[in-house]
Scaffold this motif. Sequence first.
Motif, PDB file in Angstrom:
ATOM      1  N   UNK A 112       0.811  -1.216   0.000  1.00 47.26           N
ATOM      2  CA  UNK A 112       0.000   0.000   0.000  1.00 47.26           C
ATOM      3  C   UNK A 112       0.846   1.268   0.000  1.00 47.26           C
ATOM      4  N   UNK A 113       2.154   1.110   0.008  1.00 45.60           N
ATOM      5  CA  UNK A 113       3.034   2.287   0.000  1.00 45.60           C
ATOM      6  C   UNK A 113       3.110   2.832  -1.428  1.00 45.60           C
ATOM      7  N   UNK A 114       2.063   3.539  -1.820  1.00 41.11           N
ATOM      8  CA  UNK A 114       1.929   4.085  -3.166  1.00 41.11           C
ATOM      9  C   UNK A 114       1.654   5.572  -3.087  1.00 41.11           C
ATOM     10  N   UNK A 115       1.787   6.240  -4.205  1.00 41.77           N
ATOM     11  CA  UNK A 115       1.528   7.684  -4.229  1.00 41.77           C
ATOM     12  C   UNK A 115       0.082   7.990  -3.870  1.00 41.77           C
ATOM     13  N   UNK A 116      -0.856   7.171  -4.341  1.00 39.08           N
ATOM     14  CA  UNK A 116      -2.276   7.398  -4.061  1.00 39.08           C
ATOM     15  C   UNK A 116      -2.547   7.399  -2.564  1.00 39.08           C
ATOM     16  N   UNK A 117      -2.049   6.395  -1.855  1.00 40.16           N
ATOM     17  CA  UNK A 117      -2.262   6.303  -0.417  1.00 40.16           C
ATOM     18  C   UNK A 117      -1.519   7.415   0.312  1.00 40.16           C
ATOM     19  N   UNK A 118      -0.282   7.695  -0.101  1.00 40.14           N
ATOM     20  CA  UNK A 118       0.515   8.703   0.580  1.00 40.14           C
ATOM     21  C   UNK A 118      -0.082  10.101   0.415  1.00 40.14           C
ATOM     22  N   UNK A 119      -0.719  10.376  -0.694  1.00 37.23           N
ATOM     23  CA  UNK A 119      -1.372  11.675  -0.864  1.00 37.23           C
ATOM     24  C   UNK A 119      -2.539  11.834   0.101  1.00 37.23           C
ATOM     25  N   UNK A 120      -3.247  10.737   0.367  1.00 33.24           N
ATOM     26  CA  UNK A 120      -4.330  10.797   1.354  1.00 33.24           C
ATOM     27  C   UNK A 120      -3.784  11.104   2.743  1.00 33.24           C
ATOM     28  N   UNK A 121      -2.695  10.426   3.110  1.00 33.39           N
ATOM     29  CA  UNK A 121      -2.106  10.639   4.426  1.00 33.39           C
ATOM     30  C   UNK A 121      -1.478  12.028   4.530  1.00 33.39           C
ATOM     31  N   UNK A 122      -0.870  12.479   3.460  1.00 37.70           N
ATOM     32  CA  UNK A 122      -0.228  13.793   3.460  1.00 37.70           C
ATOM     33  C   UNK A 122      -1.251  14.910   3.625  1.00 37.70           C
ATOM     34  N   UNK A 123      -2.466  14.664   3.156  1.00 35.63           N
ATOM     35  CA  UNK A 123      -3.509  15.679   3.259  1.00 35.63           C
ATOM     36  C   UNK A 123      -4.204  15.709   4.598  1.00 35.63           C
ATOM     37  N   UNK A 124      -3.773  14.878   5.542  1.00 38.76           N
ATOM     38  CA  UNK A 124      -4.419  14.827   6.856  1.00 38.76           C
ATOM     39  C   UNK A 124      -3.357  14.819   7.943  1.00 38.76           C
ATOM     40  N   UNK A 125      -2.480  15.811   7.906  1.00 34.75           N
ATOM     41  CA  UNK A 125      -1.333  15.823   8.814  1.00 34.75           C
ATOM     42  C   UNK A 125      -1.739  16.019  10.270  1.00 34.75           C
ATOM     43  N   UNK A 126      -2.906  16.598  10.528  1.00 38.01           N
ATOM     44  CA  UNK A 126      -3.317  16.791  11.917  1.00 38.01           C
ATOM     45  C   UNK A 126      -3.662  15.473  12.607  1.00 38.01           C
ATOM     46  N   UNK A 127      -3.970  14.448  11.827  1.00 39.91           N
ATOM     47  CA  UNK A 127      -4.320  13.138  12.395  1.00 39.91           C
ATOM     48  C   UNK A 127      -3.215  12.105  12.190  1.00 39.91           C
ATOM     49  N   UNK A 128      -2.139  12.472  11.498  1.00 45.25           N
ATOM     50  CA  UNK A 128      -1.048  11.541  11.205  1.00 45.25           C
ATOM     51  C   UNK A 128       0.212  12.004  11.915  1.00 45.25           C
ATOM     52  N   UNK A 129       0.744  11.166  12.810  1.00 42.11           N
ATOM     53  CA  UNK A 129       1.995  11.490  13.496  1.00 42.11           C
ATOM     54  C   UNK A 129       3.207  10.973  12.735  1.00 42.11           C
ATOM     55  N   UNK A 130       3.012   9.920  11.963  1.00 48.25           N
ATOM     56  CA  UNK A 130       4.124   9.335  11.232  1.00 48.25           C
ATOM     57  C   UNK A 130       3.717   8.031  10.584  1.00 48.25           C
ATOM     58  N   UNK A 131       4.693   7.394   9.961  1.00 48.87           N
ATOM     59  CA  UNK A 131       4.413   6.210   9.166  1.00 48.87           C
ATOM     60  C   UNK A 131       5.547   5.208   9.319  1.00 48.87           C
ATOM     61  N   UNK A 132       5.180   3.956   9.527  1.00 47.12           N
ATOM     62  CA  UNK A 132       6.143   2.850   9.514  1.00 47.12           C
ATOM     63  C   UNK A 132       5.717   1.898   8.403  1.00 47.12           C
ATOM     64  N   UNK A 133       6.618   1.618   7.479  1.00 49.31           N
ATOM     65  CA  UNK A 133       6.297   0.816   6.299  1.00 49.31           C
ATOM     66  C   UNK A 133       6.975  -0.539   6.414  1.00 49.31           C
ATOM     67  N   UNK A 134       6.200  -1.598   6.255  1.00 52.11           N
ATOM     68  CA  UNK A 134       6.777  -2.947   6.252  1.00 52.11           C
ATOM     69  C   UNK A 134       7.103  -3.355   4.818  1.00 52.11           C
ATOM     70  N   UNK A 135       8.073  -4.225   4.687  1.00 53.28           N
ATOM     71  CA  UNK A 135       8.455  -4.713   3.361  1.00 53.28           C
ATOM     72  C   UNK A 135       7.379  -5.632   2.801  1.00 53.28           C
ATOM     73  N   UNK A 136       7.049  -5.442   1.535  1.00 56.92           N
ATOM     74  CA  UNK A 136       6.089  -6.325   0.871  1.00 56.92           C
ATOM     75  C   UNK A 136       6.813  -7.591   0.422  1.00 56.92           C
ATOM     76  N   UNK A 137       6.273  -8.728   0.773  1.00 50.78           N
ATOM     77  CA  UNK A 137       6.844 -10.021   0.358  1.00 50.78           C
ATOM     78  C   UNK A 137       5.723 -10.884  -0.195  1.00 50.78           C
ATOM     79  N   UNK A 138       5.831 -11.251  -1.475  1.00 49.60           N
ATOM     80  CA  UNK A 138       6.870 -10.894  -2.447  1.00 49.60           C
ATOM     81  C   UNK A 138       6.769  -9.440  -2.887  1.00 49.60           C
TER      82      UNK A 138
END
Length: 720
Positions: A112-138
């Motif tokens: 889910x670490x895509x531009x589409x998802x990140x734009x949603x999170x970037x537009x809601x900075x008051x509710x987002x403290x940060x992001x931890x991304x796990x590796x996709x396997x495969x």
Amino acid sequence: MTTPSPKSILVPEIPRGETIAAPHYAHINQLLVLDELTGLCGGNSVERKIYIPLNKTAPCVRLLNATHQIGCHSSISGDTGVIHVVEKEEDLQWVLTDGPNPPYMVLLEGALFTRKVMEKLKGSTSRIAGLAVSLAKPSPAAGFSPSVQCPNDGFGLYSNSYGPEFAHCRDIQWNYLGDGLAYEDFSFPIFLLEDENETNVIKQCYRDHNLSQNGSAPVFPLCAMQLFSHMHAVLSTVTCMRRSSIQSTFSINPEIVCDPLSDYNVWSMLKPINTSGTLEPDDKVVVVATQLDSRSFFWNVAPGAESAVASFVTQLAAAEALYKAPDVATLPRNVMFVFFQGETFDYIGSSRMVYDMERGKFPVQLENIDSFVELRQVALRESLELWMHTDPVSQKNKSVQSQVEHLLTALEESGAGVPTVILRRLNQSQPLPPSSLQRFLRARNISGVVLTDHATVFHNRYYHSIYDTAENINVSYPGQQSPEEDLDFVTDTAKALADVATVLGRALYQLAGGTNFRDTIQADPHTVTRLLYGFLVRANNSWFQSILRQDLRSYLGDQGPLQHYIAVSSPTNTTYVVQYALANLTGKVVDLTREQCQDPSKVPSENKDLYEYMWVQGPLNSNGTERLPYCVRSTARLVRAVSPAFELGQWGSTEYSTWTESRWKDIRARIFLIASKELELITLAVGFGVLVCSLVITYCINAKADVLFIAPREPGSVSF
């Protein structure tokens, strides 16, 4: 102990009363001091009970150029939020609108670490403290490239004044999957979770404490995460370099806020030349080049299997094969092998070499270059094809066109004897792909070709991403083998790249004027497979250990592969290992002692202007108890790769790369439990009450000390 954030659970300390300043109670003071020391020594154990550190993470950091800042950063004290796991896009609803306990620290599945998802999170900075991304396997099947579609746009050959029809990748969007995510600026920290076990610990903490039941709000205490990645530089390279310059000028202890991305290019000559001077104009050189560096969204996570490693491994194998030709010392033309650093960031290495050549600061001058051959992404060939890219604009000059035709013919003739490599020409109206050759053509019309596995758009679906790993170029090993067996296991990819190296070695031999031994030149698949294993799987292996100096062994790390980010502290691991690999593959073992090898000026028969001398660890002896070191003499050298913009002080340059990296003090991540706001307020009130009571009691005791603490009478005579 590190001070917890306001949201963490605080362990209140028991207030200590004041010591009594009376000589008869000195032993009480000593006991209190010992007690205080015991408390200090036990502080770390308290911290360990509160926090679980995340040790295998990689941050997104801030990079800057002449006009922009990109990347991520946290507040100076770190950013804290309640953990919420997002495994599908619908889970974002809780984070963005429904969740009652913002701000949230999102644990995002790698897919889910895509531009589409990140734009949603970037537009809601008051509710987002940060992001931890796990590796996709495969790795994501659809591909993932956080780079741009037109890499190094504006710093290559084509512009509004030269080939305007090709400027800004109008003809071909080379990296068609690029979404530009790595060139965005985020106001919250983003970390990569590299260890699956740590990811599972976080998810378990989330399930135990944060998972809502039947849609209701979860009950405190909640599992939270804190990310520290505060960046010192802001706005642009112009701003941060000006601040650093002012600090350096007027401060005794200057606080530098950013550093130029820089490292060293690796280069060597087929026939040694005097590096203290420059070549004569009639001395002609065939240049063969590739790049060393790559990148991803996260700092120092740059596996670069297809974007860099496959190409420079192929070039190393070609160099070894060419050096074995019997008549290389008598060839009419010399051959220079170059491995450029920083090409990912607007051609740092190649632009610096051209800059030095133009000013006579490098032994080889631009007029010495007879032809230029470059390797760019050669591991993902389809139908055995290797494509030859040339510049259509410079070929409008008939002389250049004739030279390019000679170059292409030499490659085709060299490939005729290698049936597993089919060289293909492209339409002369097609521009060059992103390549170092473009920087040389900006300075001088030379005959050049770029060899790639793609005719148009990149075959690499993970260009400049965390997934451009060994698996991306089909490097795999049978199960149940030891690391040493994997090191020597010749993979299909190694065989294919060895064939490309054979074609390249034969072509270079022919371009250098050789005729007698071209078809005897053969790259060694065993060398290729060892290089691939070392750079992509396990750098700390027996072969890499044997070819390095003893003090460089730590550069190999523990168990994983090397990362190929250029960074700011140089030379980087990759640069050193490539230099020493090149020296061992093309150099000669000479009979010198350690002292002579480190200072060859003491040996009359040796010349440090012609050669570089390296004292390496060597292999283990037959008993495996000690190493057998030796001295290698070669022409493999390092030359500075830092953008000329910083030497010229032109921090806003549009001619040269201006990329810098922000400095920081602390990068770390941890998880812990947080209490509700109500409990925090109660804890604060109780603590304040205890403090007030302690002060009142202490005051009362001091006021009545003469009554409470009556000194005993001294014994005297007793009268009856």
